[in-house]
Design a protein around this motif. Structure first.
Motif, PDB file in Angstrom:
ATOM      1  N   LEU A 308       0.837  -1.434   0.025  1.00  0.00           N
ATOM      2  CA  LEU A 308       0.081   0.035   0.076  1.00  0.00           C
ATOM      3  C   LEU A 308       0.741   1.118  -0.169  1.00  0.00           C
ATOM      4  O   LEU A 308       0.620   2.200  -0.865  1.00  0.00           O
ATOM      5  CB  LEU A 308      -0.801  -0.177   1.035  1.00  0.00           C
ATOM      6  N   VAL A 309       1.875   1.435   0.919  1.00  0.00           N
ATOM      7  CA  VAL A 309       2.704   2.446   0.944  1.00  0.00           C
ATOM      8  C   VAL A 309       3.299   2.743  -0.225  1.00  0.00           C
ATOM      9  O   VAL A 309       3.443   3.895  -0.794  1.00  0.00           O
ATOM     10  CB  VAL A 309       3.795   2.302   2.181  1.00  0.00           C
ATOM     11  N   ALA A 310       3.957   1.646  -0.902  1.00  0.00           N
ATOM     12  CA  ALA A 310       4.879   1.823  -2.331  1.00  0.00           C
ATOM     13  C   ALA A 310       3.878   2.175  -3.411  1.00  0.00           C
ATOM     14  O   ALA A 310       4.386   3.137  -4.177  1.00  0.00           O
ATOM     15  CB  ALA A 310       5.431   0.665  -2.435  1.00  0.00           C
ATOM     16  N   ASN A 311       2.827   1.775  -3.261  1.00  0.00           N
ATOM     17  CA  ASN A 311       1.904   1.946  -4.431  1.00  0.00           C
ATOM     18  C   ASN A 311       1.604   3.469  -4.597  1.00  0.00           C
ATOM     19  O   ASN A 311       1.551   3.911  -5.638  1.00  0.00           O
ATOM     20  CB  ASN A 311       0.459   1.079  -4.280  1.00  0.00           C
ATOM     21  N   LEU A 312       1.150   3.974  -3.390  1.00  0.00           N
ATOM     22  CA  LEU A 312       0.800   5.739  -3.314  1.00  0.00           C
ATOM     23  C   LEU A 312       2.031   6.366  -3.474  1.00  0.00           C
ATOM     24  O   LEU A 312       2.066   7.371  -4.206  1.00  0.00           O
ATOM     25  CB  LEU A 312      -0.027   5.715  -1.766  1.00  0.00           C
ATOM     26  N   ALA A 313       3.146   5.974  -2.930  1.00  0.00           N
ATOM     27  CA  ALA A 313       4.407   6.824  -3.142  1.00  0.00           C
ATOM     28  C   ALA A 313       4.948   6.838  -4.628  1.00  0.00           C
ATOM     29  O   ALA A 313       5.077   7.927  -5.071  1.00  0.00           O
ATOM     30  CB  ALA A 313       5.528   6.319  -2.360  1.00  0.00           C
ATOM     31  N   THR A 314       4.996   5.585  -5.345  1.00  0.00           N
ATOM     32  CA  THR A 314       5.503   5.591  -6.533  1.00  0.00           C
ATOM     33  C   THR A 314       4.322   6.139  -7.580  1.00  0.00           C
ATOM     34  O   THR A 314       4.643   7.096  -8.496  1.00  0.00           O
ATOM     35  CB  THR A 314       5.517   4.032  -7.065  1.00  0.00           C
ATOM     36  N   GLY A 315       3.027   6.076  -7.240  1.00  0.00           N
ATOM     37  CA  GLY A 315       2.113   6.896  -8.207  1.00  0.00           C
ATOM     38  C   GLY A 315       2.230   8.373  -7.984  1.00  0.00           C
ATOM     39  O   GLY A 315       2.409   9.002  -9.262  1.00  0.00           O
ATOM     40  N   HIS A 323       8.979  10.211 -15.261  1.00  0.00           N
ATOM     41  CA  HIS A 323       9.814   8.891 -15.302  1.00  0.00           C
ATOM     42  C   HIS A 323       9.453   7.834 -14.655  1.00  0.00           C
ATOM     43  O   HIS A 323       9.223   7.880 -13.276  1.00  0.00           O
ATOM     44  CB  HIS A 323      11.235   9.518 -14.778  1.00  0.00           C
ATOM     45  N   TYR A 324       9.149   6.729 -15.457  1.00  0.00           N
ATOM     46  CA  TYR A 324       8.409   5.469 -14.822  1.00  0.00           C
ATOM     47  C   TYR A 324       9.403   4.315 -14.877  1.00  0.00           C
ATOM     48  O   TYR A 324       9.050   3.510 -13.651  1.00  0.00           O
ATOM     49  CB  TYR A 324       7.094   5.119 -15.398  1.00  0.00           C
ATOM     50  N   ARG A 325      10.181   4.401 -15.582  1.00  0.00           N
ATOM     51  CA  ARG A 325      10.987   3.092 -15.724  1.00  0.00           C
ATOM     52  C   ARG A 325      11.791   2.494 -14.605  1.00  0.00           C
ATOM     53  O   ARG A 325      11.841   1.287 -14.288  1.00  0.00           O
ATOM     54  CB  ARG A 325      11.938   3.162 -17.192  1.00  0.00           C
ATOM     55  N   PRO A 326      12.373   3.565 -13.859  1.00  0.00           N
ATOM     56  CA  PRO A 326      13.137   2.845 -12.504  1.00  0.00           C
ATOM     57  C   PRO A 326      12.263   2.092 -11.409  1.00  0.00           C
ATOM     58  O   PRO A 326      12.983   1.354 -10.888  1.00  0.00           O
ATOM     59  CB  PRO A 326      13.831   4.340 -12.011  1.00  0.00           C
ATOM     60  N   TYR A 327      10.948   2.430 -11.533  1.00  0.00           N
ATOM     61  CA  TYR A 327      10.268   1.912 -10.385  1.00  0.00           C
ATOM     62  C   TYR A 327       9.933   0.463 -10.560  1.00  0.00           C
ATOM     63  O   TYR A 327      10.205  -0.455  -9.668  1.00  0.00           O
ATOM     64  CB  TYR A 327       9.184   2.677 -10.220  1.00  0.00           C
ATOM     65  N   PRO A 328       9.582  -0.022 -11.893  1.00  0.00           N
ATOM     66  CA  PRO A 328       9.261  -1.393 -12.172  1.00  0.00           C
ATOM     67  C   PRO A 328      10.524  -2.257 -11.942  1.00  0.00           C
ATOM     68  O   PRO A 328      10.676  -3.409 -11.480  1.00  0.00           O
ATOM     69  CB  PRO A 328       8.616  -1.685 -13.343  1.00  0.00           C
ATOM     70  N   ILE A 329      11.679  -1.601 -12.252  1.00  0.00           N
ATOM     71  CA  ILE A 329      13.014  -2.284 -12.296  1.00  0.00           C
ATOM     72  C   ILE A 329      13.448  -2.602 -10.913  1.00  0.00           C
ATOM     73  O   ILE A 329      13.944  -3.716 -10.305  1.00  0.00           O
ATOM     74  CB  ILE A 329      14.150  -1.720 -13.185  1.00  0.00           C
ATOM     75  N   ALA A 330      13.357  -1.440 -10.073  1.00  0.00           N
ATOM     76  CA  ALA A 330      13.607  -1.605  -8.724  1.00  0.00           C
ATOM     77  C   ALA A 330      12.773  -2.505  -7.935  1.00  0.00           C
ATOM     78  O   ALA A 330      13.146  -3.115  -7.095  1.00  0.00           O
ATOM     79  CB  ALA A 330      13.721  -0.208  -8.033  1.00  0.00           C
ATOM     80  N   ALA A 367       5.557  -1.007  -5.694  1.00  0.00           N
ATOM     81  CA  ALA A 367       6.245   0.059  -6.354  1.00  0.00           C
ATOM     82  C   ALA A 367       5.753  -0.140  -8.019  1.00  0.00           C
ATOM     83  O   ALA A 367       6.048   0.936  -8.688  1.00  0.00           O
ATOM     84  CB  ALA A 367       7.890  -0.381  -6.643  1.00  0.00           C
ATOM     85  N   PHE A 368       5.180  -1.066  -8.469  1.00  0.00           N
ATOM     86  CA  PHE A 368       4.870  -1.118  -9.791  1.00  0.00           C
ATOM     87  C   PHE A 368       3.323  -1.629  -9.920  1.00  0.00           C
ATOM     88  O   PHE A 368       3.012  -1.835 -11.260  1.00  0.00           O
ATOM     89  CB  PHE A 368       5.941  -2.032 -10.685  1.00  0.00           C
ATOM     90  N   MET A 369       2.698  -2.153  -9.019  1.00  0.00           N
ATOM     91  CA  MET A 369       1.525  -2.681  -9.100  1.00  0.00           C
ATOM     92  C   MET A 369       0.569  -2.138  -9.904  1.00  0.00           C
ATOM     93  O   MET A 369      -0.036  -2.534 -10.941  1.00  0.00           O
ATOM     94  CB  MET A 369       0.735  -2.891  -7.790  1.00  0.00           C
ATOM     95  N   SER A 370       0.171  -0.650  -9.604  1.00  0.00           N
ATOM     96  CA  SER A 370      -0.620   0.295 -10.415  1.00  0.00           C
ATOM     97  C   SER A 370      -0.075   0.909 -11.517  1.00  0.00           C
ATOM     98  O   SER A 370      -0.572   1.154 -12.394  1.00  0.00           O
ATOM     99  CB  SER A 370      -1.623   1.018  -9.319  1.00  0.00           C
ATOM    100  N   LEU A 371       1.126   1.175 -11.221  1.00  0.00           N
ATOM    101  CA  LEU A 371       2.140   1.990 -12.075  1.00  0.00           C
ATOM    102  C   LEU A 371       2.018   1.280 -13.366  1.00  0.00           C
ATOM    103  O   LEU A 371       1.844   2.112 -14.550  1.00  0.00           O
ATOM    104  CB  LEU A 371       3.432   2.145 -11.622  1.00  0.00           C
ATOM    105  N   ILE A 372       2.300   0.220 -13.444  1.00  0.00           N
ATOM    106  CA  ILE A 372       2.446  -0.602 -14.928  1.00  0.00           C
ATOM    107  C   ILE A 372       1.180  -0.544 -15.878  1.00  0.00           C
ATOM    108  O   ILE A 372       1.081  -0.768 -16.959  1.00  0.00           O
ATOM    109  CB  ILE A 372       3.014  -1.786 -14.562  1.00  0.00           C
ATOM    110  N   VAL A 373       0.093  -0.586 -15.018  1.00  0.00           N
ATOM    111  CA  VAL A 373      -1.472  -0.347 -15.643  1.00  0.00           C
ATOM    112  C   VAL A 373      -1.452   0.865 -16.417  1.00  0.00           C
ATOM    113  O   VAL A 373      -1.709   0.865 -17.577  1.00  0.00           O
ATOM    114  CB  VAL A 373      -2.472  -0.539 -14.851  1.00  0.00           C
ATOM    115  N   ALA A 374      -1.077   2.113 -15.724  1.00  0.00           N
ATOM    116  CA  ALA A 374      -0.921   3.578 -16.385  1.00  0.00           C
ATOM    117  C   ALA A 374       0.011   3.428 -17.660  1.00  0.00           C
ATOM    118  O   ALA A 374      -0.241   3.894 -18.400  1.00  0.00           O
ATOM    119  CB  ALA A 374      -0.409   4.372 -15.302  1.00  0.00           C
TER     120      ALA A 374
END
Length: 504
Positions: A308-315, A323-330, A367-374
């Motif tokens: 939950l914390v990482a999902n909100l923070a990365t969004g 810039h999105y690429r570093p987050y799914p890699i990390a 860190a990438f759960m919701s981000l990758i959908v976007a």
């Protein structure tokens, strides 16, 4: 008509409420399963309350995605919410098990529409750079529902009775429906192409057969093999149809885009790598660490809280920079490292050690759960937004279902093969293990360590594959302008409705 800032905030609140309602329904019911099945006289068929719901929500995703693109997401969203409310009423009034399963299937079908159209509406009313933040807010409904759902379900079952586990959806759902009618704007549908009926039927048969095959994996008889054979044949037919039809339900041409192909693989990691093991963590810690059921629940809670914390923070971060690429890699690398540590942890450690490690795995996944959908939505043509959103969710859900069944079979076979004489794996519960002599308790704990270690290692490899897929994502920046193919009315609405993240 352009959306005002107030209406856009109402829209986000409406989508969050509905997403939470759909997510909470599944987690609340799990606590009441035994009570519901026992009172309806079908304890041996208890699992179908969950399987029927999951199966229906899975197979309808591609159909509803294409339908949303064709007639507009607002119509599908409102219809799904209305059907969900009616199905909840039907579940509570069930007088036999067949009635309940039928109502749960309808509820699962409508739940797929709520989940999918919430993400699609966000995609169609925001610019690409803003989507990660708002999809993270909508996506927060799922981990929050996991945290509070089982406790809430237990309280409702104990004090109000099991029908209220379903009926509680009605007042909240009606309020959300009124809210949505006002807040959700009309969004122009795509071209009125002929609906891909043949592809829909073939894919539905394939998904139902595969889910049933993995569900029956541990049972005797040819059912699982026959279902798997039927699923493979249906998949072959599906691919043939999709390559020939002018308006496929899953446009395979989209996967020629590197962002979509790599992003879909990364999305699958969430289901295969984490959702699949979460259900077995309490049993593992009760047996391997000899904890109570209550204490063992702390580990999945820590995992979900990290997510939950990482999902909100990365969004929020991606919506500021693009810039999105570093987050799914990390994120995939952190998840792989955490699960590798879980595989190597020795027995006898304090519970806070694995709890911390699993919280780190949750952080990596979030860190990438919701981000990758976007990210995937932004790479697809606007006319295929609902379809590609459905595909990303479908891969994740099928991956979770298949991996969960495989892990369950591996645990059952592994424990049965290693147990000493006099102990039956079919009747070995945590209570039985905890009541045994200390030497036997230590032996059972060691067996569970040995069985779960290669499973954690295998999931670490899954996340490592995710690292490779994430590295293949193009190093681009999400746009802060509406998609020019979105259409004039919507483009103006986006520009007026949504403040830039820095000014929000």
């Amino acid at each position: 008509m352009p959306l005002s800032p107030l209406r856009f905030r109402l829209l986000v609140a409406s989508l969050l409420t509905v997403s939470f309602l759909g997510a909470l329904d599944n987690t609340v019911v799990t606590t009441a399963l035994a009570t519901v099945a026992g009172q309806l006289g079908a304890l041996e068929q208890m699992g179908w309350i969950v399987v029927g719901y999951t199966l229906a929500s899975t197979v309808l995703l591609p159909v509803l995605g294409r339908l949303g693109d064709r007639i507009g997401p607002r119509a599908v969203f409102l219809a799904s919410l209305a059907v969900f409310i009616l199905a909840s009423v039907g579940c509570g009034f069930a007088r036999d098990f067949g009635w309940l399963i039928a109502a749960r299937v309808v509820q699962g079908m409508s739940s797929a529409g709520l989940q999918l159209m919430s993400q699609t509406i966000v995609a169609k009313t925001t610019t690409p750079i803003q989507r990660p933040k708002y999809l993270a807010i909508i996506g927060a409904a799922f981990p929050i529902a996991i945290l509070i759902g089982p406790v809430l379900g237990g309280l409702i079952t104990d004090y109000w009775g099991w029908p209220w586990v379903f009926w509680v959806n009605v007042p909240v759902g009606l309020m959300a429906l009124a809210f949505a009618i006002i807040a959700v704007p009309h969004l122009e549908p795509g071209e009125a192409e002929r609906f891909d009926i043949a592809g829909s039927v073939a894919l539905t048969i394939a998904l139902v057969a595969v889910v049933l095959a993995v569900t029956w994996m541990g049972s005797r008889g040819p059912g699982s093999i026959l279902a798997l054979t039927a699923g493979i044949l249906a998949l072959v037919v599906f691919f043939v149809v999709e390559l020939r039809t002018p308006a496929p339900i899953v446009p395979l041409r989209l996967f020629a885009d590197r962002t979509i192909a790599a992003g879909t693989v990364v999305s699958a990691i969430v289901g295969v790598g984490l959702f699949s093991i979460t259900a077995y963590l309490p049993t593992y810690f009760q047996m391997a660490y000899r904890t109570s059921a209550t204490v063992s629940g702390l580990v999945p809670i820590a995992t979900v809280f990290g997510m939950l914390v990482a999902n909100l923070a990365t969004g929020w971060l991606v919506s500021r920079t693009g810039h999105y690429r570093p987050y799914p890699i990390a994120g995939t690398a952190i998840g792989a490292a955490g699960l590798a540590v879980m595989a190597l942890l020795p027995g006898g450690l304090p519970l806070w050690v694995p709890m911390t490690v699993m919280a780190v795995v949750g952080l990596g996944t979030g860190a990438f759960m919701s981000l990758i959908v976007a990210v995937v939505q932004s790479a697809a043509p606007t006319r295929d937004t609902g379809t590609i959103t459905a595909t990303v969710n479908l891969v994740r859900q099928v991956g979770s279902t298949v991996a969960t069944a495989i892990i369950g079979a591996l645990i059952g076979l592994g424990v049965a093969a290693l147990l000493p004489g006099g102990l039956d794996a079919a009747t070995l519960t945590p209570a039985v293990a905890h009541a045994a002599a200390p030497e036997l308790q230590a032996q059972v704990a060691e067996i569970y360590h040995r069985v779960f270690a290669p499973i954690f290692a295998g999931l670490a490899v899954t996340y490592a594959i995710g690292v490779v897929a994430a590295a293949l994502l193009p190093n681009r920046r999400l746009s802060d302008h509406p998609d020019p193919t979105m259409g004039g009315a919507v483009a103006v609405a986006v520009a007026v409705a949504v403040p830039e993240p820095e000014a929000a």
